[in-house]
Scaffold this motif. Structure first.
Motif, short mmCIF file in Angstrom:
data_model
loop_
_atom_site.label_atom_id
_atom_site.label_comp_id
_atom_site.label_asym_id
_atom_site.label_seq_id
_atom_site.Cartn_x
_atom_site.Cartn_y
_atom_site.Cartn_z
N GLY A 167 -7.08 1.93 -2.20
CA GLY A 167 -7.51 0.62 -1.73
C GLY A 167 -8.41 0.69 -0.52
O GLY A 167 -9.40 -0.05 -0.42
N PHE A 168 -8.10 1.60 0.40
CA PHE A 168 -8.93 1.74 1.61
C PHE A 168 -10.34 2.19 1.25
O PHE A 168 -11.33 1.59 1.71
N PHE A 169 -10.46 3.23 0.45
CA PHE A 169 -11.79 3.80 0.19
C PHE A 169 -12.61 2.96 -0.79
O PHE A 169 -13.85 3.03 -0.75
N PRO A 204 -0.69 -3.04 -4.83
CA PRO A 204 0.65 -3.01 -5.46
C PRO A 204 0.68 -3.77 -6.79
O PRO A 204 1.26 -3.29 -7.77
N ALA A 205 0.06 -4.95 -6.81
CA ALA A 205 0.02 -5.72 -8.07
C ALA A 205 -0.76 -4.98 -9.14
O ALA A 205 -0.35 -4.96 -10.31
N ALA A 206 -1.88 -4.36 -8.77
CA ALA A 206 -2.68 -3.61 -9.73
C ALA A 206 -1.87 -2.45 -10.32
O ALA A 206 -1.93 -2.19 -11.53
N TYR A 207 -1.10 -1.76 -9.49
CA TYR A 207 -0.30 -0.65 -9.98
C TYR A 207 0.78 -1.14 -10.94
O TYR A 207 1.02 -0.52 -11.99
N LEU A 208 1.44 -2.24 -10.62
CA LEU A 208 2.49 -2.77 -11.48
C LEU A 208 1.92 -3.24 -12.82
O LEU A 208 2.54 -3.06 -13.87
N TYR A 224 3.63 -4.19 -0.54
CA TYR A 224 3.96 -2.76 -0.51
C TYR A 224 5.46 -2.54 -0.35
O TYR A 224 6.01 -1.57 -0.89
N LEU A 225 6.13 -3.42 0.39
CA LEU A 225 7.57 -3.30 0.54
C LEU A 225 8.28 -3.49 -0.80
O LEU A 225 9.19 -2.73 -1.16
N ILE A 226 7.85 -4.50 -1.54
CA ILE A 226 8.44 -4.74 -2.87
C ILE A 226 8.19 -3.55 -3.79
O ILE A 226 9.09 -3.09 -4.51
N LEU A 227 6.95 -3.03 -3.75
CA LEU A 227 6.63 -1.87 -4.59
C LEU A 227 7.44 -0.65 -4.19
O LEU A 227 7.89 0.12 -5.05
#
Length: 339
Positions: free
Chosen positions: A189-191, A229-233, A165-168
């Motif tokens: 991600g939580f839900f 984060p990886a999924a979003y990228l 998350y920091l990298i994103l």
């Protein structure tokens, strides 16, 4: 005091052991549902969703069987109360990983993509998670049990999630994207994780005990969010080049006169774009030509549109205003000679 509190937290993390008890009918029904869900994605041309979901299932299989079972030894499968061998464990984990991998990743992708049909996909997935255990009771008692200890790696999962998350966050700030994107991703991600963890708990597939609530919250915060984060990228990169139906993203290239022509990988889309451009040109041409010709008339004394309009139009559209005035002069000289 701080050391004592930290010690208690670590001890509690070591005690988290997610367990599931189910029967063969549940596995069969759930497998049918997964096939139907993937067929619906393909039918509605949600090809990226289907591909991403399938890859998610494969990733879950690799992590669960190779990582948790073979390498760390934290995954155990029991059939009729007896610990299963490697082959039977593989088949159970293959189903379980493909099932939750496909539904989780499809859930993630449709939310990130803000698919207009997301409400249908999410509804089907959540309702199935909630109702399938009740239907499976028709198959008799639970004879298959899976369990996994998480204390050995939950700490490292937390570290990876924070770093991701920091990298994103750095990338989003660099790209000047809204910060809410991070909160939106975390909530997704939580839900996603909470949805099926909660359904397992209330249906008795996951036992209710002193650690149930902590297992629910900790797993929901960590496990799916680890990959958000990886999924979003991945989504951001893929959607730069392909639409959901895998056609190429329409781009524009400059042509003569500064007109932009859309270019895509779809023949139908290109034909539609060409037709649209033709229609726009037909409407815009008179408005564009009149000021241009009027300007030529103002700049060229004695300019006669009846004798030189075509040459002037050609010259104007090729960007040679000077040539337009020369054409007008030549035509006037020619007309004078003829007279």
């Amino acid at each position: 005091m701080v050391t004592s509190l930290l010690s208690e937290v670590i001890t509690d993390m070591d005690e988290i052991t997610p367990t599931r008890s189910l029967n063969l009918l549940y596995i069969i029904l759930d497998s049918i549902f997964i096939v139907i869900l993937m067929a619906l994605f393909i039918w509605q041309k949600r090809y990226q969703t289907a591909i991403f979901a399938f890859i998610g299932g494969i990733i879950y299989v690799i992590v669960d069987y190779c990582g948790f079972y073979l390498i760390s030894g934290t995954r155990t499968v029991y059939i009729n109360g007896v610990e299963a061998d490697a082959l039977h464990t593989f088949w159970v984990l293959l189903w379980m990983s493909m099932s939750y991998g496909i539904t989780n990743f499809a859930f993630m992708w449709t939310c990130i993509n803000k698919d207009k049909l997301a409400k249908y996909w999410i509804f089907l997935i959540i309702v199935w998670w909630l109702i399938a255990p009740s239907i499976s009771e028709l198959g008799g008692d639970a004879t298959i049990t899976t369990q996994r200890t998480t204390g050995a790696y939950h700490g490292w999962m937390g570290v990876v999630m924070i770093v991701s998350y920091l990298i994103l966050a750095i990338i989003l700030l660099w790209k000047k994207k809204p910060f809410i994107s991070l909160l939106y991703l975390f909530v997704i991600g939580f839900f996603v994780q909470f949805g099926w963890e909660f359904s397992l708990l209330i249906n008795g597939i996951r036992p209710m005990n002193d650690m149930s609530l902590q297992t629910l919250i900790v797993n929901s915060c960590l496990e799916t969010n680890l990959g958000m984060p990886a999924a979003y990228l991945i989504w951001w990169f893929v959607r730069r080049y392909r639409y959901e139906d895998m056609t190429k993203v329409i781009r524009s290239k400059p042509v003569q006169g500064g007109v932009q022509i859309p270019v895509s990988g779809s023949v139908a889309a290109d034909a539609a774009a060409d037709a649209s451009l033709d229609a726009q040109a037909a409407v815009a041409a008179p408005a564009a030509e009149i000021p241009a010709l009027s300007q030529v008339a103002l700049d060229t004394p004695g300019w006669s549109p009846e004798t030189s309009v075509w040459k002037n139009i050609q010259a104007i559209f090729s960007g040679r205003k000077k040539d337009a005035k020369n054409c007008s002069k030549d035509d006037r000289d020619k007309d004078s000679k003829d007279e």
